[in-house]
Design a protein around this motif. Structure first.
Motif, PDB file in Angstrom:
ATOM      1  N   ALA A  82       0.369   5.083 -10.900  1.00 33.30           N
ATOM      2  CA  ALA A  82       1.111   5.201  -9.490  1.00 33.30           C
ATOM      3  C   ALA A  82       1.165   5.747  -8.791  1.00 33.30           C
ATOM      4  O   ALA A  82       0.571   5.153  -7.513  1.00 33.30           O
ATOM      5  CB  ALA A  82       2.717   4.792  -9.789  1.00 33.30           C
ATOM      6  N   ASP A  83       0.556   7.235  -8.638  1.00 33.49           N
ATOM      7  CA  ASP A  83      -0.039   7.833  -7.348  1.00 33.49           C
ATOM      8  C   ASP A  83      -0.906   7.681  -6.924  1.00 33.49           C
ATOM      9  O   ASP A  83      -1.674   7.323  -5.767  1.00 33.49           O
ATOM     10  CB  ASP A  83       0.394   9.462  -7.843  1.00 33.49           C
ATOM     11  CG  ASP A  83       2.298   9.790  -7.728  1.00 33.49           C
ATOM     12  OD1 ASP A  83       2.185  11.099  -7.905  1.00 33.49           O
ATOM     13  OD2 ASP A  83       2.637   8.998  -7.265  1.00 33.49           O
ATOM     14  N   THR A  84      -2.100   7.389  -7.580  1.00 35.29           N
ATOM     15  CA  THR A  84      -3.620   7.027  -7.340  1.00 35.29           C
ATOM     16  C   THR A  84      -3.158   5.215  -6.812  1.00 35.29           C
ATOM     17  O   THR A  84      -4.146   5.414  -5.930  1.00 35.29           O
ATOM     18  CB  THR A  84      -3.887   7.024  -8.824  1.00 35.29           C
ATOM     19  OG1 THR A  84      -4.159   8.461  -9.566  1.00 35.29           O
ATOM     20  CG2 THR A  84      -5.714   6.466  -8.566  1.00 35.29           C
ATOM     21  N   ALA A  85      -2.594   4.670  -7.339  1.00 39.58           N
ATOM     22  CA  ALA A  85      -2.147   3.570  -6.701  1.00 39.58           C
ATOM     23  C   ALA A  85      -1.799   3.476  -5.335  1.00 39.58           C
ATOM     24  O   ALA A  85      -2.879   2.469  -4.884  1.00 39.58           O
ATOM     25  CB  ALA A  85      -1.642   1.891  -7.535  1.00 39.58           C
ATOM     26  N   SER A  86      -0.720   4.137  -5.473  1.00 38.15           N
ATOM     27  CA  SER A  86      -0.504   3.654  -4.384  1.00 38.15           C
ATOM     28  C   SER A  86      -1.450   4.993  -2.994  1.00 38.15           C
ATOM     29  O   SER A  86      -1.309   4.370  -1.542  1.00 38.15           O
ATOM     30  CB  SER A  86       1.198   5.189  -3.845  1.00 38.15           C
ATOM     31  OG  SER A  86       2.356   4.076  -4.407  1.00 38.15           O
ATOM     32  N   GLU A  87      -2.147   5.501  -3.405  1.00 34.06           N
ATOM     33  CA  GLU A  87      -2.932   6.693  -2.411  1.00 34.06           C
ATOM     34  C   GLU A  87      -3.823   5.686  -2.032  1.00 34.06           C
ATOM     35  O   GLU A  87      -4.238   5.985  -1.575  1.00 34.06           O
ATOM     36  CB  GLU A  87      -3.702   7.946  -3.014  1.00 34.06           C
ATOM     37  CG  GLU A  87      -2.303   9.096  -3.477  1.00 34.06           C
ATOM     38  CD  GLU A  87      -2.284   9.563  -3.875  1.00 34.06           C
ATOM     39  OE1 GLU A  87      -3.923  10.448  -4.299  1.00 34.06           O
ATOM     40  OE2 GLU A  87      -2.116  10.813  -4.299  1.00 34.06           O
ATOM     41  N   LYS A  88      -4.738   4.974  -3.083  1.00 34.58           N
ATOM     42  CA  LYS A  88      -5.709   3.546  -2.918  1.00 34.58           C
ATOM     43  C   LYS A  88      -5.099   2.610  -1.945  1.00 34.58           C
ATOM     44  O   LYS A  88      -5.789   2.616  -1.097  1.00 34.58           O
ATOM     45  CB  LYS A  88      -6.183   3.646  -4.658  1.00 34.58           C
ATOM     46  CG  LYS A  88      -7.380   2.403  -4.882  1.00 34.58           C
ATOM     47  CD  LYS A  88      -8.057   1.609  -5.300  1.00 34.58           C
ATOM     48  CE  LYS A  88      -8.819   0.821  -5.879  1.00 34.58           C
ATOM     49  NZ  LYS A  88      -8.073  -0.613  -4.777  1.00 34.58           N
ATOM     50  N   GLU A  89      -3.907   2.564  -2.834  1.00 35.51           N
ATOM     51  CA  GLU A  89      -3.527   1.087  -0.854  1.00 35.51           C
ATOM     52  C   GLU A  89      -3.596   2.029   0.738  1.00 35.51           C
ATOM     53  O   GLU A  89      -3.668   1.236   1.069  1.00 35.51           O
ATOM     54  CB  GLU A  89      -2.695   0.969  -1.331  1.00 35.51           C
ATOM     55  CG  GLU A  89      -2.401  -0.100  -2.975  1.00 35.51           C
ATOM     56  CD  GLU A  89      -3.549  -1.470  -2.481  1.00 35.51           C
ATOM     57  OE1 GLU A  89      -3.329  -2.097  -1.075  1.00 35.51           O
ATOM     58  OE2 GLU A  89      -4.130  -2.093  -3.495  1.00 35.51           O
ATOM     59  N   ALA A  90      -2.968   3.652   0.470  1.00 33.99           N
ATOM     60  CA  ALA A  90      -2.974   3.979   1.823  1.00 33.99           C
ATOM     61  C   ALA A  90      -3.952   4.072   1.769  1.00 33.99           C
ATOM     62  O   ALA A  90      -4.158   4.131   3.039  1.00 33.99           O
ATOM     63  CB  ALA A  90      -2.253   5.157   1.183  1.00 33.99           C
ATOM     64  N   ALA A  91      -4.815   4.720   1.378  1.00 32.93           N
ATOM     65  CA  ALA A  91      -6.456   4.872   2.712  1.00 32.93           C
ATOM     66  C   ALA A  91      -7.031   3.946   2.455  1.00 32.93           C
ATOM     67  O   ALA A  91      -7.640   3.220   3.786  1.00 32.93           O
ATOM     68  CB  ALA A  91      -7.371   5.322   1.197  1.00 32.93           C
TER      69      ALA A  91
END
Length: 154
Positions: free
Chosen positions: A21-30
């Motif tokens: 979830a953190d990785t997905a959120s970070e990817k979307e944030a980027a």
């Protein structure tokens, strides 16, 4: 024993879901930062804030290039990017970030991105004019508070 193994497996799976979830959120944030042009917006904002400071204190004008070099070193998008991504990833889910990115990809979102610096500047000018119009009241309040603190210290 089986309960302990099951519990350990459940914890491991839960932890991996949090990481995903953190990785997905970070990817979307980027991707959101890219979509909204955060790099150019941050650089433009940095220069505008510096110019406001210089306009408010003209004695800083000879140091504009030095200050700009300093801010570009410590306040550049590249230096702030990991922290910016982290705060967005902490504040929004991956889906919410995708929704925000979709909005900014729309015609209305692009208009908002284009007009936001101008609107922020205009809002700042309104605030500055309002403060300037009532600066005497602020000065009187500060003077009264200083006198109160002085009396209290005795």
């Amino acid at each position: 024993m089986k309960f302990i193994q099951f519990f350990a497996l459940a914890l491991l799976l839960a932890a991996s879901q949090i990481t995903l979830a953190d990785t997905a959120s970070e990817k979307e944030a980027a991707e959101l930062m890219e979509a909204v042009g955060m790099k150019s917006a941050l650089e433009q904002s940095m220069e505008q804030m510096l110019d406001v400071q210089i306009n408010n204190n003209p004695s800083l004008a000879p140091f504009r290039s030095v200050m700009l070099t300093f801010f570009k070193k410590y306040m550049s998008y590249e230096s702030l990017k990991p922290d910016i991504i982290r705060i967005y990833a902490d504040a929004f889910t991956a889906q919410e970030l995708k929704d925000i990115r979709d909005f900014y990809g729309s015609k209305t979102g692009q208009k908002a991105i284009k007009l936001m610096p101008q609107l922020m500047r205009q809002g700042g000018e309104i605030g500055a004019k309002r403060v300037q119009a009532h600066i005497g009241e602020l000065e009187a309040m500060i003077k009264a508070e200083a006198e109160r603190l002085k009396k209290e210290a005795k």
